[in-house]
Design an enzyme around this catalytic site. Sequence first.
Site, PDB file in Angstrom:
ATOM      1  CG  ASP A 185      -0.319  -0.594   2.461  1.00  0.00           C
ATOM      2  OD1 ASP A 185       0.910  -0.513   2.606  1.00  0.00           O
ATOM      3  OD2 ASP A 185      -1.060  -1.155   3.279  1.00  0.00           O
ATOM      4  CG  ASP A 207      -8.895  -1.728  11.657  1.00  0.00           C
ATOM      5  OD1 ASP A 207      -7.860  -2.350  11.308  1.00  0.00           O
ATOM      6  OD2 ASP A 207      -9.353  -0.775  11.002  1.00  0.00           O
ATOM      7  CG  HIS A 263      -5.711  -2.490   8.674  1.00  0.00           C
ATOM      8  ND1 HIS A 263      -5.872  -1.258   9.277  1.00  0.00           N
ATOM      9  CD2 HIS A 263      -4.370  -2.713   8.714  1.00  0.00           C
ATOM     10  CE1 HIS A 263      -4.702  -0.793   9.643  1.00  0.00           C
ATOM     11  NE2 HIS A 263      -3.776  -1.656   9.318  1.00  0.00           N
ATOM     12  CD  GLU A 318      -8.770   0.412   7.791  1.00  0.00           C
ATOM     13  OE1 GLU A 318      -8.846  -0.555   8.583  1.00  0.00           O
ATOM     14  OE2 GLU A 318      -8.073   1.416   8.014  1.00  0.00           O
TER      15      GLU A 318
HETATM   16  C1  F6R Z   1       1.579  -1.613   6.063  1.00  0.00           C
HETATM   17  C2  F6R Z   1       0.270  -2.261   6.121  1.00  0.00           C
HETATM   18  C3  F6R Z   1      -0.500  -2.383   7.397  1.00  0.00           C
HETATM   19  C4  F6R Z   1       0.367  -2.688   8.625  1.00  0.00           C
HETATM   20  C5  F6R Z   1      -0.513  -2.692   9.880  1.00  0.00           C
HETATM   21  C6  F6R Z   1       0.294  -2.938  11.127  1.00  0.00           C
HETATM   22  O1  F6R Z   1       2.090  -1.620   4.761  1.00  0.00           O
HETATM   23  O2  F6R Z   1      -0.214  -2.685   5.113  1.00  0.00           O
HETATM   24  O3  F6R Z   1      -1.484  -3.380   7.254  1.00  0.00           O
HETATM   25  O4  F6R Z   1       0.984  -3.924   8.469  1.00  0.00           O
HETATM   26  O5  F6R Z   1      -1.167  -1.471   9.995  1.00  0.00           O
HETATM   27  O6  F6R Z   1       1.159  -1.870  11.337  1.00  0.00           O
HETATM   28  P1  F6R Z   1       2.240  -1.908  12.508  1.00  0.00           P
HETATM   29  O7  F6R Z   1       3.156  -3.005  12.196  1.00  0.00           O
HETATM   30  O8  F6R Z   1       2.907  -0.555  12.456  1.00  0.00           O
HETATM   31  O9  F6R Z   1       1.481  -2.137  13.783  1.00  0.00           O
END
Ligand code: F6R
Length: 244
Positions: free
Chosen positions: A67, A134, A136, A141
């Site tokens: 992303d 959440d 994701h 989401e």
């Molecule tokens: C990042 C992504 C997100 C993260 C998720 C966890 O490219 O796609 O899904 O993997 O938000 O983020 P952290 O590891 O910072 O808790």
Amino acid sequence: MRVLVTENFSQTCEIAAGMIAEVIRNKPDARLGLATGSTAQGVYPYLIQANKAGEVDFSRVDTVNLDEYVGLAPEHPQSYRRFMNENLFDHINIKKENTVVAEGVGDIEANVREFRFALARKPIDVQLLGIGVDGHVGFNEPGRVLYDAAHVELLDESTIDANARFFVTRDEVPTQAISMGMGDILRAKKLLLLATGENKTEAMKGLLLNEQIDSQNPATLVKTHPDVTVIIDKRLAKSIGYAY
Ligand code: F6R
């Protein structure tokens, strides 16, 4: 689904890096699906170390990231392109032209189309995943419906709250992102989902403590994948109530 419970987060990252390195050793022109965020950030130093030690060669590898924030140019300090350059690509022998991170500025619809083309070019051999508070994965989401292919996603308030730690004020956190769809993720040949931290407990309960697939917890869709490894540390396992 294979679940590994480690002593601590660094062991989680070391094991994940070892699994990615093995994919590359078995297939030197492998395509890696990569992630940003604090969890993935722990993995990259081990890959850099392995590359410097001559244990893994990235010269024929190509990558595609999950992303990118809409509204942040590649050189913005919090863009995911910049994150990837600084945390991995600048330190290994990969060709930058072989790395794909969606473009977050300009004609967003065209950028999504281009990202879809890039994804269609070659299957992902191993996809690294973190998980949002959440549930994701990528920036898919929770919702009544989830998307198959790359698209623009409106970020949940909880995601904006969680990501605010990287920005000076919460108002600076982008509210949209271009993300691989759930289908893109599930089409990867191998999935590696890592989690750490007690704020991931609720989302991880949905993944590990029942057999349900729930669009309100997108990570639960990985249960359908034939080759998925989930790696958590024992502290998170205890907080989830996961017996190991
Ligand atoms: C990042 C992504 C997100 C993260 C998720 C966890 O490219 O796609 O899904 O993997 O938000 O983020 P952290 O590891 O910072 O808790």
